[in-house]
Design an enzyme around this catalytic site. Structure first.
Site, PDB file in Angstrom:
ATOM      1  N   LYS A 109       0.667  -1.203  -0.007  1.00  0.00           N
ATOM      2  CA  LYS A 109       0.008   0.008  -0.130  1.00  0.00           C
ATOM      3  C   LYS A 109       0.868   1.159   0.166  1.00  0.00           C
ATOM      4  O   LYS A 109       0.602   1.996  -0.950  1.00  0.00           O
ATOM      5  CB  LYS A 109      -0.820  -0.249   1.236  1.00  0.00           C
ATOM      6  CG  LYS A 109      -1.907   1.166   1.426  1.00  0.00           C
ATOM      7  CD  LYS A 109      -2.867   0.981   2.583  1.00  0.00           C
ATOM      8  CE  LYS A 109      -3.305   2.217   2.567  1.00  0.00           C
ATOM      9  NZ  LYS A 109      -4.187   2.435   3.926  1.00  0.00           N
ATOM     10  N   GLU A 155      10.604  -5.178   4.141  1.00  0.00           N
ATOM     11  CA  GLU A 155      10.516  -6.279   3.895  1.00  0.00           C
ATOM     12  C   GLU A 155      10.400  -6.405   2.171  1.00  0.00           C
ATOM     13  O   GLU A 155      10.956  -7.008   1.454  1.00  0.00           O
ATOM     14  CB  GLU A 155       9.698  -6.997   4.595  1.00  0.00           C
ATOM     15  CG  GLU A 155      10.095  -7.267   6.223  1.00  0.00           C
ATOM     16  CD  GLU A 155       9.484  -6.121   7.016  1.00  0.00           C
ATOM     17  OE1 GLU A 155       9.112  -5.073   6.380  1.00  0.00           O
ATOM     18  OE2 GLU A 155       9.368  -6.461   8.052  1.00  0.00           O
ATOM     19  N   GLY A 202      -4.604  -1.848   5.250  1.00  0.00           N
ATOM     20  CA  GLY A 202      -3.887  -2.876   4.798  1.00  0.00           C
ATOM     21  C   GLY A 202      -4.509  -4.379   5.315  1.00  0.00           C
ATOM     22  O   GLY A 202      -4.807  -5.231   4.355  1.00  0.00           O
ATOM     23  N   ARG A 203      -5.078  -4.411   6.474  1.00  0.00           N
ATOM     24  CA  ARG A 203      -5.641  -5.893   6.810  1.00  0.00           C
ATOM     25  C   ARG A 203      -7.157  -5.836   6.372  1.00  0.00           C
ATOM     26  O   ARG A 203      -7.686  -6.870   6.611  1.00  0.00           O
ATOM     27  CB  ARG A 203      -5.540  -5.777   8.459  1.00  0.00           C
ATOM     28  CG  ARG A 203      -5.695  -4.659   9.328  1.00  0.00           C
ATOM     29  CD  ARG A 203      -5.470  -4.847  10.669  1.00  0.00           C
ATOM     30  NE  ARG A 203      -5.911  -3.783  11.386  1.00  0.00           N
ATOM     31  CZ  ARG A 203      -5.258  -2.497  11.549  1.00  0.00           C
ATOM     32  NH1 ARG A 203      -4.128  -2.236  10.913  1.00  0.00           N
ATOM     33  NH2 ARG A 203      -5.788  -1.640  12.263  1.00  0.00           N
ATOM     34  N   GLU A 250      -3.942  -6.333  14.980  1.00  0.00           N
ATOM     35  CA  GLU A 250      -3.604  -5.202  14.877  1.00  0.00           C
ATOM     36  C   GLU A 250      -4.717  -4.480  14.937  1.00  0.00           C
ATOM     37  O   GLU A 250      -4.269  -2.908  15.086  1.00  0.00           O
ATOM     38  CB  GLU A 250      -2.850  -5.320  13.143  1.00  0.00           C
ATOM     39  CG  GLU A 250      -1.971  -4.259  12.956  1.00  0.00           C
ATOM     40  CD  GLU A 250      -1.302  -4.406  11.598  1.00  0.00           C
ATOM     41  OE1 GLU A 250      -1.911  -4.006  10.652  1.00  0.00           O
ATOM     42  OE2 GLU A 250      -0.049  -4.757  11.516  1.00  0.00           O
ATOM     43  N   HIS A 258      -5.004 -33.304  18.180  1.00  0.00           N
ATOM     44  CA  HIS A 258      -3.719 -34.164  18.643  1.00  0.00           C
ATOM     45  C   HIS A 258      -2.596 -33.302  18.827  1.00  0.00           C
ATOM     46  O   HIS A 258      -1.422 -33.664  18.826  1.00  0.00           O
ATOM     47  CB  HIS A 258      -3.525 -35.019  17.298  1.00  0.00           C
ATOM     48  CG  HIS A 258      -4.603 -35.961  17.089  1.00  0.00           C
ATOM     49  ND1 HIS A 258      -4.602 -36.991  17.761  1.00  0.00           N
ATOM     50  CD2 HIS A 258      -5.547 -35.769  16.103  1.00  0.00           C
ATOM     51  CE1 HIS A 258      -5.972 -37.821  17.364  1.00  0.00           C
ATOM     52  NE2 HIS A 258      -6.432 -37.062  16.255  1.00  0.00           N
ATOM     53  N   LYS A 268      10.025  -0.771  13.733  1.00  0.00           N
ATOM     54  CA  LYS A 268      10.493  -0.466  12.359  1.00  0.00           C
ATOM     55  C   LYS A 268      11.612   0.505  12.467  1.00  0.00           C
ATOM     56  O   LYS A 268      12.817   0.399  12.065  1.00  0.00           O
ATOM     57  CB  LYS A 268       9.420   0.016  11.458  1.00  0.00           C
ATOM     58  CG  LYS A 268       8.504  -0.896  10.988  1.00  0.00           C
ATOM     59  CD  LYS A 268       7.698  -0.112  10.229  1.00  0.00           C
ATOM     60  CE  LYS A 268       6.355  -0.886   9.801  1.00  0.00           C
ATOM     61  NZ  LYS A 268       5.279  -0.340   9.071  1.00  0.00           N
TER      62      LYS A 268
END
Ligand code: F6P
Length: 556
Positions: free
Chosen positions: A214, A220, A275-276, A361, A392, A512
């Site tokens: 965005k 990254e 973003g999310r 977030e 399990h 960051k």
């Protein structure tokens, strides 16, 4: 930035409904689900709601009619309906960033009008969707050719957070509907292994990179996009290759152009789509490339249907409202710290990871909208794994541990891959787990099986563990859309009650900034003066020593 808001709302703990819920919790906290079901034989039918292809059974929750009434009253007192309207109509409810929150516009049909700052944004949304659809058509038809004239066979999505988790979750969830002739990979981590493993068996001449960011500023993603560029240019040392093998999704035209991606190959999104909350925007380009435009639009239709349901259904039948309020009930009145999300559907294997960003977030905040420290717990920790694998692994703790862990079970009546008795076995496990969690096994039952006294405490199940069950016919693009929007609006509901900004994420900034400061300290050829604490300084020095040994070929 403008200072928000006029009059702060009444503090949450002083709301009448909140106080009434506290008093009520004292009365009902020990009431067992066994009792609640025995007292009301129709409870399992009564405490259920259905919308947009999703059936929500919330009867196995530790609630009475009064609990529900009070929770619904709380939602009204907190102005949930008005807040939802403020979101749907584009008011700047993300107050700390002074932004509208309009992910719901991303799935609005053509005929809807949503006006933001005097402009109807729906046509823009559809123009981008059409551009994505045309691009998808070209890739599928083999018309979009790589630098050497080869059609694209591999698509690598590069992005992180909302620019990765939504697309990869939706791709995995809808893989059944995907174009199997294309290979899809997702690179997010700055760890070089992610890129190396994703590309090791791919041919550059057949590979398209979709760089999703965005902001187009994320460390990254830019580092991975740069690695992709070098990987391509190593094979074809000609900048013109970039135009055929890279497309971008961003709000940042200059950043995309600066990277060398042709502006015509950029798919736009907008700052009003968080973003999310963006997997239904152009950030979903990789998803569309996988499942095709029609299926992507069906997913949007499922989301839109849930938006309308959330916006207009009475709270007592409103799925996101009910789920959000139940989450509040356990988080704030039973001190539950986590929520387990347990999809009994292998295709939803990335759904818990996706939900982690969406929920945590959004609602991992410790101050209210007007900046006051909250004096109650906010967002719980979301986690989970697909059933039956979790059974399990960690279900032991849910059944017999000391913590209260509300669980959301998600299942589908029809399998996408019928195989022998598998689906019946899968669903029998889902139903059995919610039953076991609710009703447990008493000492008398254990003893009646001939268990000796000393072993009985180990074999007993207290039960009374709350669960929601979301049941749908079949995992389709529409159902996935509805499911995602269900959780989006449940998160919204919780955020409104807690009076927090569910749409900012200032908490990611400090790490960051410190990483930016640390990078040159790791890479400098001079011995840098380190100004951190003694722990961080020592770790950096140790890393530098190892790095030096690696560079000089010295063994440790
Ligand atoms: O660091 C958190 C975050 O800002 C998320 O909110 C976002 O989804 C992610 O980074 C990626 O951001 P972008 O799409 O701008 O690269």
């Amino acid at each position: 930035m403008n200072k928000q808001p006029a009059t702060p709302p009444r503090p949450l703990l002083q709301r009448p409904a909140w106080k009434a819920l506290q008093a009520h919790q004292q009365k009902v906290r020990d009431v067992h689900l066994r009792q609640l079901f025995a007292d009301d034989p129709l409870r399992g039918k009564r405490l259920a709601a259905e919308a947009c292809g999703l059936y929500l059974d919330y009867s196995k929750n530790r609630i009475t009619n009064e609990t529900l009434e009070l929770l619904l009253k709380l939602a009204k007192e907190c102005g949930l309906r008005e807040h939802a309207e403020a979101m749907f109509t584009g008011q700047k409810i993300n107050v700390t960033e002074q932004r509208a929150v309009l992910h719901t516009a991303l799935r609005a049909p053509h005929e809807e009008r949503i006006v933001l700052d005097g402009i109807d944004i729906v046509p823009q949304v559809h123009a981008v969707l059409d551009k994505m659809a045309e691009f998808t058509r070209q890739i599928h038809a083999g018309e979009w050719l790589g630098f050497t004239g080869m059609p694209i066979r591999n698509v690598v999505n590069i992005g992180i957070g909302g620019s990765d988790l939504g697309p990869v979750m939706a791709y995995e969830a809808l893989r059944h509907y995907s174009h199997r002739s294309l290979t899809f990979r997702f690179v997010s981590n700055i760890d070089g292994t992610d890129f190396a493993e994703a590309t090791r068996d791919l041919k550059p001449e057949e590979t398209l990179f979709v760089v999703c960011s965005k902001t187009f500023k994320t460390l990254e993603t830019l580092a991975n996009a740069q690695a992709a560029r070098e990987w391509l240019l190593r094979k074809f040392p000609d900048d013109r290759a970039i135009a055929r093998h890279f497309v971008a999704v961003s709000t940042n035209v200059a950043g995309v152009a600066g990277f060398g991606i042709d502006a015509r190959h950029m798919f736009e999104l907008w700052d009003w789509a968080g973003g999310r909350y963006s997997m239904d925007s152009a950030i979903g380009l990789t998803t569309m490339l996988a499942i095709g435009a029609e299926n992507f639009r069906a997913m949007l239709a499922g989301m839109h249907a849930m938006d309308q349901h959330f916006r207009s259904a009475p709270f007592e039948r409103n799925l996101p409202v009910l789920m959000g309020l139940l989450a509040i009930w356990y988080n704030n009145f039973f001190d539950a710290q986590t929520v387990a999300v347990l999809p009994y559907e292998q295709y939803l294997k990335r759904f818990p990871a996706y939900l982690q960003q969406l929920t945590m977030e959004s609602n991992g905040k410790c101050v209210t909208l007007d900046g006051a420290r909250v004096d109650y717990q906010t967002g719980p920790i979301y986690w989970g794994e697909p059933g039956t694998n979790g059974q399990h692994s960690f279900y032991q703790l849910i059944h017999q541990g000391t913590r209260l862990i509300p669980c959301d079970f998600i299942g589908f009546c029809q399998p996408l891959n019928p195989l022998a008795r598998h689906h019946d076995l899968l669903m029998a496990n889902l139903f059995a787990q919610t039953e076991a969690l609710a009703f447990g096994k008493t000492r008398a039952q254990v003893k009646a099986e001939g268990t000796p006294d000393w072993l009985a405490p180990h074999r007993m199940f207290e039960g009374n563990h709350p669960t929601n069950t979301v049941l749908a016919e079949r995992l389709t693009p529409e159902t996935l859309g509805s499911l995602v929007a269900l959780y989006e609006h449940s998160v919204f509901t919780q955020g409104v009650i807690w009076q927090i900004d569910s749409f900012d994420q200032w908490g990611v900034e400090l790490g960051k900034a410190l990483a930016e400061r640390t990078i040159p300290e790791l890479e400098s050829s001079q011995e840098p003066a380190l100004g951190h604490d003694s722990s961080t300084n020592t770790l950096i020095q140790r890393y530098r020593q190892s790095r030096r040994r690696q560079q000089t070929g010295e063994s440790s």
